[in-house]
Scaffold this active site. Sequence first.
Site, PDB file in Angstrom:
ATOM      1  N   ASP A  25      48.981  13.637  -8.051  1.00 29.76           N
ATOM      2  CA  ASP A  25      49.054  14.313  -9.336  1.00 29.76           C
ATOM      3  C   ASP A  25      48.130  15.534  -9.232  1.00 29.76           C
ATOM      4  OD1 ASP A  25      49.564  14.605 -12.203  1.00 29.76           O
ATOM      5  OD2 ASP A  25      47.489  13.955 -12.444  1.00 29.76           O
ATOM      6  N   ASP A  72      46.548  17.783 -12.336  1.00 31.91           N
ATOM      7  CA  ASP A  72      45.474  17.848 -13.332  1.00 31.91           C
ATOM      8  C   ASP A  72      44.766  16.500 -13.458  1.00 31.91           C
ATOM      9  OD1 ASP A  72      46.103  20.551 -14.143  1.00 31.91           O
ATOM     10  OD2 ASP A  72      47.854  19.715 -15.149  1.00 31.91           O
ATOM     11  N   ASP A 108      45.862   9.771 -12.046  1.00 25.77           N
ATOM     12  CA  ASP A 108      44.730   9.483 -12.928  1.00 25.77           C
ATOM     13  C   ASP A 108      45.129   8.899 -14.270  1.00 25.77           C
ATOM     14  OD1 ASP A 108      45.855  12.086 -13.727  1.00 25.77           O
ATOM     15  OD2 ASP A 108      44.138  12.196 -15.080  1.00 25.77           O
TER      16      ASP A 108
END
Length: 239
Positions: free
Chosen positions: A16, A18, A178
């Site tokens: 991922d 961000d 995240d």
Amino acid sequence: MRMTDRDLEGWTVLFDLDGTLVDSAPDLIGTLNRLLVEEGLPPVEMEAASTLIGSGARALLVHGFEAAGADVERARSEALFERFLVDYAGHIADGSRAFEGVVDTLERLKARGAVLAVATNKRSDLSELLLEKLRLRHHFAAVVGPDRVSARKPSGAHLVEAVRTAGGDPARAIMVGDAAPDAQAARDAGMACILTTFGYTPVPVEDLGGDVLIDAFEDVEEAIDGLLADFYVSRALRG
């Protein structure tokens, strides 16, 4: 040394963007606050909005308007959304930085033969722009936003198609993220999932169902080694 053994040949590691590779909150919240001020509304606190980053610009705009007690229908307008994207593109790397350990870890994984790719719900052109600005783009065989797949995270199709775009095998892939969309997409795709504890998630990361949690990006490599050990043991037991 292990890092020259090419022992990750045939494996793809998806990341991922961000909250996983890059701390992009300063510039995303910066754009949000500039638009709020232009609309005559008060800016939001960084901490209050950062957990919404994984949900996209529209969710950030709605949050900003809700926090000010303003009409959220205005926040959902296409014109405001386009203004957000234009402003963000112009400030995309003002304050955003790769998390500590990202560059060294990516270099080690590539040296060991892994194919690296980005699977993000951020639009592909913005993702590539951010990675170029931070001098990270060359590490990745593919950068795959929602506009380049048939379905975005949390659909597993996003991850499967990202791996194939990078030239890898979805049966030998690991997701590093995240937030809930990352964990859900990995589960849907049948991939192992490593989750950071330093990213952007409104839900406690411990509750997201990741296979391994890491407190620093430098721990990615050790987490991958553990997952691969489990993979090969399970395969051996199946005969």
